[in-house]
Scaffold this active site. Sequence first.
Site, PDB file in Angstrom:
ATOM      1  N   CYS A   1     -22.928  69.096 -26.287  1.00  0.00           N
ATOM      2  CA  CYS A   1     -22.873  69.332 -24.846  1.00  0.00           C
ATOM      3  C   CYS A   1     -21.650  68.583 -24.313  1.00  0.00           C
ATOM      4  CB  CYS A   1     -24.131  68.823 -24.147  1.00  0.00           C
ATOM      5  SG  CYS A   1     -25.619  69.775 -24.492  1.00  0.00           S
TER       6      CYS A   1
ATOM      7  N   GLY B   1     -17.346  65.816 -27.463  1.00  0.00           N
ATOM      8  CA  GLY B   1     -18.560  66.086 -26.714  1.00  0.00           C
ATOM      9  C   GLY B   1     -19.714  65.239 -27.222  1.00  0.00           C
ATOM     10  N   GLU B   2     -20.891  65.396 -26.622  1.00  0.00           N
ATOM     11  CA  GLU B   2     -22.071  64.646 -27.037  1.00  0.00           C
ATOM     12  C   GLU B   2     -22.796  65.359 -28.183  1.00  0.00           C
ATOM     13  OE1 GLU B   2     -23.832  62.168 -23.315  1.00  0.00           O
ATOM     14  OE2 GLU B   2     -24.446  64.263 -23.418  1.00  0.00           O
ATOM     15  N   ILE B   3     -23.470  64.571 -29.030  1.00  0.00           N
ATOM     16  CA  ILE B   3     -24.384  65.133 -30.017  1.00  0.00           C
ATOM     17  C   ILE B   3     -25.823  64.690 -29.729  1.00  0.00           C
ATOM     18  CG2 ILE B   3     -22.752  65.564 -31.876  1.00  0.00           C
ATOM     19  CD1 ILE B   3     -23.409  62.824 -33.015  1.00  0.00           C
TER      20      ILE B   3
ATOM     21  N   ARG C   1     -21.309  60.276 -28.608  1.00  0.00           N
ATOM     22  CA  ARG C   1     -20.286  61.318 -28.729  1.00  0.00           C
ATOM     23  C   ARG C   1     -20.035  61.726 -30.175  1.00  0.00           C
ATOM     24  NH1 ARG C   1     -21.863  60.519 -23.766  1.00  0.00           N
ATOM     25  NH2 ARG C   1     -20.244  60.215 -22.201  1.00  0.00           N
TER      26      ARG C   1
END
Length: 351
Positions: free
Chosen positions: A198, A214-216, A221
């Site tokens: 995201c 992005g984020e996991i 990140r």
Amino acid sequence: MTICLTALPPLPISMKNGIGGLLGRRLYTGLGSAGKRFYYLDIDNLDLGWQIAQPFPGCERNDAASVTTDKGIYVFSGAGKMDTDPHVRVLTDSYFFSKDTQTWSKLDTTIPVGLLGASATSISDHQLIFIGGYCKETFDSLFAKISNASSATDERFILDSFMSQPIEAYGWNPHIWTFDTRTLRWSKLADNPYLPNCGAGLIVKDQQILLIEGEIKPGLRSLETKRFQIKANGSVECDLLHTIVQNEPKHEGIAGGFVGLIDNIPTVAGGAFFVGSQQRFQQGHLFSHQGLVKHHSNAIWQLSDSQWNKVGHLADGKAYGVSVSLDKGIAILGGENQQGQAVTDCFIISN
């Protein structure tokens, strides 16, 4: 290589977590913290400043997925609250802003998967593609629990428990989805072989999609730069490229960065991360950003000669705004500063 920052007229209202795009010679932006407001800027007549476009007809929303085509701007999902909703949820509606009529219309389709925070683009004149996105059931359940919390202590316990889960527990969208703008139909194109993201940066270069960090999971990140190539037969080829952390070992990854092409060179600027989150996660702390400070980066990176190189800096750290590729640079519209406040600043990054 010299990086130039050229000021644009400031937005009439501070804005973060919104959407935007370029239609002809007009920049458009709005939504997010700007509510239903939508504006345009004629880049050939900057003295006119930002002007009011037709307001967004749906409910207010943050972090919607959007795609700009030659015909207009598509908006999908986001986090918001309908009049009848008891709490914020992942939305499943979609809208289209027409370049020709300068009006919004609601699309007669229902999004099949949570696209809050997803990365999106077009791969043909009628086919849109979506990678990542928050799981609707997970998000909605969290905010239902928070809305029913009996005290601040109870709410804190709910959030701590939520943040202390392994990556796979969040159930983010693991597929690459397509949307046909002619038939208004959704279909799964392929499985994503990597951890879903995201807030990742997406750049299209030479008909290849680059997905940057992005984020996991909330607060943590990714450090990866992924490449997806959609083949004529509908198959998807994927691989990993050089990463920023290979040039800067203390790099934590970023979410909400500004991305685009400058002279056909993939460029990433700003973005936010929690200082120390990577180390904490490697040490086994699932709530990797607990008690850590969120940092807003001012670094500008470019992917050239098969590696990421730091080429300059923004005036200050910034994230969660809108970035739009122009002929000779990237327009940066709004965003959030180090204090977490939405800003009105607009400028162009160019070489």
